[in-house]
Design a protein around this motif. Structure first.
Motif, mmCIF file in Angstrom:
data_model
loop_
_atom_site.group_PDB
_atom_site.id
_atom_site.type_symbol
_atom_site.label_atom_id
_atom_site.label_comp_id
_atom_site.label_asym_id
_atom_site.label_seq_id
_atom_site.Cartn_x
_atom_site.Cartn_y
_atom_site.Cartn_z
ATOM 1 N N GLN A 107 10.671 16.501 -44.651
ATOM 2 C CA GLN A 107 11.037 17.606 -45.532
ATOM 3 C C GLN A 107 10.126 18.807 -45.253
ATOM 4 O O GLN A 107 8.956 18.635 -44.936
ATOM 5 C CB GLN A 107 10.888 17.198 -46.996
ATOM 6 N N VAL A 108 10.696 20.015 -45.399
ATOM 7 C CA VAL A 108 9.927 21.237 -45.204
ATOM 8 C C VAL A 108 10.060 22.109 -46.451
ATOM 9 O O VAL A 108 11.171 22.373 -46.910
ATOM 10 C CB VAL A 108 10.398 22.022 -43.966
ATOM 11 N N VAL A 109 8.936 22.531 -47.004
ATOM 12 C CA VAL A 109 8.920 23.442 -48.151
ATOM 13 C C VAL A 109 8.506 24.818 -47.644
ATOM 14 O O VAL A 109 7.452 24.961 -47.026
ATOM 15 C CB VAL A 109 7.940 22.959 -49.240
ATOM 16 N N ARG A 110 9.356 25.828 -47.908
ATOM 17 C CA ARG A 110 9.078 27.173 -47.419
ATOM 18 C C ARG A 110 9.518 28.205 -48.449
ATOM 19 O O ARG A 110 10.277 27.898 -49.371
ATOM 20 C CB ARG A 110 9.808 27.421 -46.095
ATOM 21 N N LYS A 111 9.052 29.442 -48.277
ATOM 22 C CA LYS A 111 9.475 30.562 -49.111
ATOM 23 C C LYS A 111 9.689 31.771 -48.215
ATOM 24 O O LYS A 111 9.509 31.700 -46.994
ATOM 25 C CB LYS A 111 8.427 30.867 -50.194
ATOM 26 N N ASP A 112 10.074 32.883 -48.836
ATOM 27 C CA ASP A 112 10.327 34.094 -48.075
ATOM 28 C C ASP A 112 9.051 34.601 -47.414
ATOM 29 O O ASP A 112 7.932 34.329 -47.868
ATOM 30 C CB ASP A 112 10.909 35.186 -48.970
ATOM 31 N N GLU A 113 9.261 35.371 -46.360
ATOM 32 C CA GLU A 113 8.129 35.979 -45.672
ATOM 33 C C GLU A 113 7.346 36.858 -46.645
ATOM 34 O O GLU A 113 7.926 37.608 -47.430
ATOM 35 C CB GLU A 113 8.640 36.822 -44.504
ATOM 36 N N GLY A 114 6.041 36.755 -46.609
ATOM 37 C CA GLY A 114 5.192 37.547 -47.485
ATOM 38 C C GLY A 114 4.873 36.896 -48.819
ATOM 39 O O GLY A 114 4.130 37.463 -49.624
ATOM 40 N N ALA A 115 5.441 35.703 -49.064
ATOM 41 C CA ALA A 115 5.160 35.002 -50.323
ATOM 42 C C ALA A 115 3.695 34.562 -50.365
ATOM 43 O O ALA A 115 3.005 34.521 -49.345
ATOM 44 C CB ALA A 115 6.089 33.803 -50.469
ATOM 45 N N ASP A 116 3.239 34.227 -51.556
ATOM 46 C CA ASP A 116 1.858 33.786 -51.737
ATOM 47 C C ASP A 116 1.660 32.426 -51.055
ATOM 48 O O ASP A 116 2.314 31.446 -51.422
ATOM 49 C CB ASP A 116 1.556 33.673 -53.231
ATOM 50 N N PRO A 117 0.783 32.334 -50.049
ATOM 51 C CA PRO A 117 0.573 31.063 -49.342
ATOM 52 C C PRO A 117 0.156 29.935 -50.278
ATOM 53 O O PRO A 117 0.569 28.779 -50.093
ATOM 54 C CB PRO A 117 -0.521 31.393 -48.330
ATOM 55 N N ALA A 118 -0.665 30.250 -51.281
ATOM 56 C CA ALA A 118 -1.130 29.209 -52.198
ATOM 57 C C ALA A 118 0.032 28.607 -52.984
ATOM 58 O O ALA A 118 0.050 27.401 -53.257
ATOM 59 C CB ALA A 118 -2.178 29.780 -53.152
ATOM 60 N N SER A 119 1.030 29.430 -53.344
ATOM 61 C CA SER A 119 2.177 28.914 -54.099
ATOM 62 C C SER A 119 3.029 27.992 -53.235
ATOM 63 O O SER A 119 3.583 27.000 -53.719
ATOM 64 C CB SER A 119 3.017 30.065 -54.651
ATOM 65 N N VAL A 120 3.136 28.320 -51.936
ATOM 66 C CA VAL A 120 3.890 27.450 -51.023
ATOM 67 C C VAL A 120 3.181 26.105 -50.895
ATOM 68 O O VAL A 120 3.809 25.038 -50.952
ATOM 69 C CB VAL A 120 4.047 28.108 -49.642
ATOM 70 N N ALA A 121 1.867 26.140 -50.726
ATOM 71 C CA ALA A 121 1.097 24.903 -50.610
ATOM 72 C C ALA A 121 1.220 24.076 -51.887
ATOM 73 O O ALA A 121 1.376 22.844 -51.838
ATOM 74 C CB ALA A 121 -0.362 25.225 -50.315
ATOM 75 N N PHE A 122 1.155 24.745 -53.034
ATOM 76 C CA PHE A 122 1.285 24.066 -54.326
ATOM 77 C C PHE A 122 2.645 23.371 -54.437
ATOM 78 O O PHE A 122 2.738 22.197 -54.824
ATOM 79 C CB PHE A 122 1.115 25.080 -55.455
ATOM 80 N N ASP A 123 3.720 24.097 -54.066
ATOM 81 C CA ASP A 123 5.069 23.525 -54.148
ATOM 82 C C ASP A 123 5.251 22.371 -53.170
ATOM 83 O O ASP A 123 5.965 21.410 -53.459
ATOM 84 C CB ASP A 123 6.115 24.606 -53.871
#
Length: 384
Positions: A241-257
């Motif tokens: 599985q891969v968790v990602r967000k839009d370009e420029g999103a907060d890296p910490a929030s992606v890691a948290f998710d």
């Protein structure tokens, strides 16, 4: 009188005839033909109703793209041995030079200086190179070793001692990827731009899947548009599985998710890919610390792997020191080790940081990342 009567009769006859002639009817307004009527009237309509009608074909269902075939990578055990020939090709010059020097009938001070210089040129570091040269000099003088096999054995023994200096090979080099109860193990991958962090994350996912682990990949490099796509490609190939967000999103929030997804999916390991950053940029380094702190609100970070390009030499050492201060590095990944004869950086980086090399990259193939094994590494350098 008779004439009058005759005229009267004639008038009656003519009037009767006029009465018997039909009058001209007023023309009725023409009605427009009804649907289906024509020359045949309702018969045409009935015929039309009885005629077979053309049925419309139902709209075609959209065809779903075929699901990519999940690859089954080889297990990690023995990978470095299988890749030994690739490593030996790049390190062979170092081993041959040292063996040639040590095999001379007599070794004077100049020869020992040349041995030391050869070690330094392999990025072992000045102090370590001097230590190795002195140890070899003592053992050669005491044992009188001169045959190629004897010299090779001495050199191999000394290099293994240096590579393993201060480390428990069975424990310190093991990747901590086992979940803790209902929490997955978390691995953060850090480093400067261009060292191959995203590729390392993808290859590490393959290593773990090959060992029977389940994996979630967190695309926390949100500054580079292609990073998340690249990571998703790696994940798709092995079913991670891969968790990602839009370009420029907060890296910490992606890691948290990503960690939250790992907990909910009950996977074994979450690998978080972080953006490359210059070790001289304080703001970027602080942000890396923030990513780690945010992740730790849900689960402990078991590994912080620093990816170093083996060809960068002393510059790579400076990078390593700064990253180690910010995020408490637990292991080193040396990439591009097959493209340099400077494998001595393995010894130097471990000495400088007190952190073991845990993985080495030995090529561009998907399965060219291998757990580091001291014996196999030294064997590739000196042969035998």
């Amino acid at each position: 009188m008779i004439l009058i009567i005759a005229l009267a009769v004639l008038a009656l006859v003519v009037g009767g005839l006029l009465l018997l002639r039909p009058g001209r009817r007023a023309a009725r307004p023409q009605q427009p033909p009804q649907p289906g009527e024509g020359a045949g009237g309702t018969a045409v309509l009935e015929k039309d109703l009885q005629a077979p009608t053309l049925e419309r074909a139902p709209p075609a269902e959209p065809v779903a793209p075929p699901k990519p075939e999940i690859e089954i990578p080889p297990p990690s055990a023995g990978r470095l041995v299988r890749l030994r020939a690739r490593l030996a090709r790049s390190q062979n010059a170092l081993g041959l030079t040292l063996l040639g020097l040590l095999s001379r009938d007599t070794l004077d001070d100049d020869d020992w200086d040349e041995i030391e210089d050869t070690l330094i040129s392999a990025d072992i570091g000045v102090s370590v190179a001097r230590e190795i040269a002195e140890a070899l000099r003592t053992r050669v003088q005491v044992m009188g070793a001169r045959t190629p096999d004897e010299v090779r054995a001495l050199l191999k023994e000394e290099l293994v001692r240096q590579v393993t200096n201060g480390f428990d090979e069975s424990a310190d080099r093991a990747l901590r990827t086992t979940p803790h109860g209902n929490r997955p193990a978390v691995v953060m991958v850090v480093g400067v731009n261009g060292t191959g962090k995203t590729t390392t994350c993808g290859k590490l996912a393959r290593v773990l899947v090959g060992d029977g682990r389940s994996v979630v990949l967190g695309a926390a490099d949100t500054f580079r548009a292609a990073a998340a796509d690249q990571l998703e490609t790696w994940g798709t190939r092995v079913g991670a599985q891969v968790v990602r967000k839009d370009e420029g999103a907060d890296p910490a929030s992606v890691a948290f998710d990503a960690v939250r997804q790992g907990i909910e999916s009950k996977v074994d390991t979450v690998i978080v890919d972080t953006a490359g950053r210059l070790h001289t940029k304080t703001g970027l380094m602080d942000e890396l610390g923030k990513v780690k702190r945010v992740v730790e609100k849900q689960a402990a970070v078991d590994e912080v792997l620093l990816v170093l390009d083996a060809t960068t030499g002393q510059n790579g050492m400076q990078q390593a020191r700064v990253f180690a201060e910010v995020v408490n590095v637990t292991g080193i990944v040396l990439t591009k080790l097959d493209g340099t004869a400077k494998g001595g950086i393995v010894i130097q980086v471990q000495r400088e940081l007190g952190v073991p090399v845990k993985l080495v990259g030995l090529g561009e193939g998907p399965d060219d990342l291998a757990p580091f094994e001291a014996e196999a590494f030294v064997d590739a350098i000196v042969g035998g």
